[in-house]
Scaffold this motif. Structure first.
Motif, PDB file in Angstrom:
ATOM      1  N   ALA A 179     -52.921  84.076  73.292  1.00 56.53           N
ATOM      2  CA  ALA A 179     -53.459  84.571  72.018  1.00 56.53           C
ATOM      3  C   ALA A 179     -52.500  84.258  70.877  1.00 56.53           C
ATOM      4  N   GLN A 180     -51.211  84.403  71.138  1.00 52.73           N
ATOM      5  CA  GLN A 180     -50.214  84.088  70.119  1.00 52.73           C
ATOM      6  C   GLN A 180     -50.219  82.597  69.792  1.00 52.73           C
ATOM      7  N   MET A 181     -50.480  81.748  70.787  1.00 51.15           N
ATOM      8  CA  MET A 181     -50.591  80.310  70.539  1.00 51.15           C
ATOM      9  C   MET A 181     -51.791  80.001  69.644  1.00 51.15           C
ATOM     10  N   ILE A 182     -52.917  80.680  69.885  1.00 52.83           N
ATOM     11  CA  ILE A 182     -54.079  80.488  69.016  1.00 52.83           C
ATOM     12  C   ILE A 182     -53.735  80.897  67.591  1.00 52.83           C
ATOM     13  N   ALA A 183     -53.096  82.048  67.439  1.00 54.35           N
ATOM     14  CA  ALA A 183     -52.720  82.511  66.107  1.00 54.35           C
ATOM     15  C   ALA A 183     -51.839  81.484  65.404  1.00 54.35           C
ATOM     16  N   ALA A 184     -50.832  80.978  66.108  1.00 53.14           N
ATOM     17  CA  ALA A 184     -49.919  80.000  65.516  1.00 53.14           C
ATOM     18  C   ALA A 184     -50.637  78.706  65.161  1.00 53.14           C
ATOM     19  N   ALA A 185     -51.530  78.246  66.037  1.00 51.96           N
ATOM     20  CA  ALA A 185     -52.261  77.010  65.777  1.00 51.96           C
ATOM     21  C   ALA A 185     -53.192  77.141  64.588  1.00 51.96           C
ATOM     22  N   GLY A 196     -52.283  78.800  61.939  1.00 49.38           N
ATOM     23  CA  GLY A 196     -51.430  78.948  60.768  1.00 49.38           C
ATOM     24  C   GLY A 196     -50.764  80.292  60.604  1.00 49.38           C
ATOM     25  N   ALA A 197     -50.907  81.205  61.572  1.00 51.14           N
ATOM     26  CA  ALA A 197     -50.296  82.523  61.471  1.00 51.14           C
ATOM     27  C   ALA A 197     -48.835  82.484  61.920  1.00 51.14           C
ATOM     28  N   THR A 225     -45.698  89.766  68.382  1.00 53.48           N
ATOM     29  CA  THR A 225     -46.940  89.994  67.661  1.00 53.48           C
ATOM     30  C   THR A 225     -47.146  88.854  66.677  1.00 53.48           C
ATOM     31  N   PHE A 226     -48.158  88.974  65.808  1.00 55.80           N
ATOM     32  CA  PHE A 226     -48.503  87.871  64.916  1.00 55.80           C
ATOM     33  C   PHE A 226     -49.235  88.414  63.693  1.00 55.80           C
ATOM     34  N   THR A 227     -49.197  87.635  62.635  1.00 53.43           N
ATOM     35  CA  THR A 227     -50.036  87.947  61.486  1.00 53.43           C
ATOM     36  C   THR A 227     -51.460  87.488  61.812  1.00 53.43           C
ATOM     37  N   LEU A 228     -52.429  88.087  61.160  1.00 53.50           N
ATOM     38  CA  LEU A 228     -53.826  87.742  61.431  1.00 53.50           C
ATOM     39  C   LEU A 228     -54.156  86.414  60.742  1.00 53.50           C
TER      40      LEU A 228
END
Length: 235
Positions: A92-98, A100-101, A142-145
């Protein structure tokens, strides 16, 4: 037959309870580890369904794990093509980063069984199966949305527990696939300090797993089955 590809970032974090609904939805499942030399050559746009599981590394540790940057580039191409993609915890964190988060270490560890707070957007979709159901959490990042996504669930410790982008992209910080898989005990052997870092203890974590695990997996399977059923057929 439709093809699902599961990316394992470490051998002891597989799809576990999610295998059943994926197969029931008509997918033949392939699996690849990021340590496999063939991984670097894969076009991640090709599988009908991409599932990225968890791992102890952080998205920001690209100097230590060079494959992360390579995977992110190829994942971004898949997401740009709006291909069905599921990410769990590190996935999920990889999706967020990909998308732009920013992914970063959180203020506290979150390890143990407790329910997520499914918001109104989540209650109208597959995450409705998780309302008031304790599921396993095991993370410290964690990650930004990401822009263009919709938050679905939060917890007391972390606001961003699940999000979606349209019908085809679903990111889950928690582990609703775990609760009946013996690899849970391997997690405890690999990270014996994890429960204490989150304010718990190993004995209570094992007891919670044995008591709550089957219900968590049942809800997780129902959630994933609903999400898969809602995917649009390719044009």
């Amino acid at each position: 037959m439709k093809r699902a590809l599961v990316i394992r970032h470490v051998p002891h974090e597989g799809m576990a309870g999610y295998r059943e609904p994926v197969e029931a939805a008509g997918y033949a499942i392939d699996r690849i580890d990021v340590t496999d030399p063939a991984f670097a050559t894969l076009d991640l746009r090709e599988p009908d369904l991409l599932i990225m599981m968890g791992g102890p590394m952080g998205v920001y540790e690209q100097d230590r794990y060079p494959w992360i940057a390579c995977q992110l580039r190829r994942l971004a191409l898949r997401l740009a093509a709006d291909r069905p993609t599921l990410g769990v915890c590190f996935g999920a964190q990889m999706i967020a980063a990909a998308l732009g988060a920013k992914v970063y270490p959180g203020p506290v560890k979150e390890v143990g069984f407790h329910s997520v707070k499914v918001n109104d957007a989540g209650r109208t979709g597959p995450l409705s199966h998780l309302v008031d159901v304790p599921v396993l959490h095991w993370h410290g990042d964690t990650f930004t949305l990401p822009e263009g996504t919709q938050l679905l669930a939060s917890s007391d410790r972390y606001t961003h527990q699940a999000f979606r982008r349209g019908q085809h992209v679903l990111a889950l910080q928690f582990h609703a696939e775990m609760g009946e898989d013996a690899r849970f005990y391997q997690w405890m052997e690999e990270w014996p300090e994890a429960a204490a870092e989150s304010g718990g203890c190993n004995d209570s974590l094992r007891a919670a797993h044995d008591r709550l695990g089957p219900g968590a997996v049942s809800a997780g399977r129902a959630m994933l089955g609903d999400w898969l059923a809602g995917l649009k057929a390719p044009a």
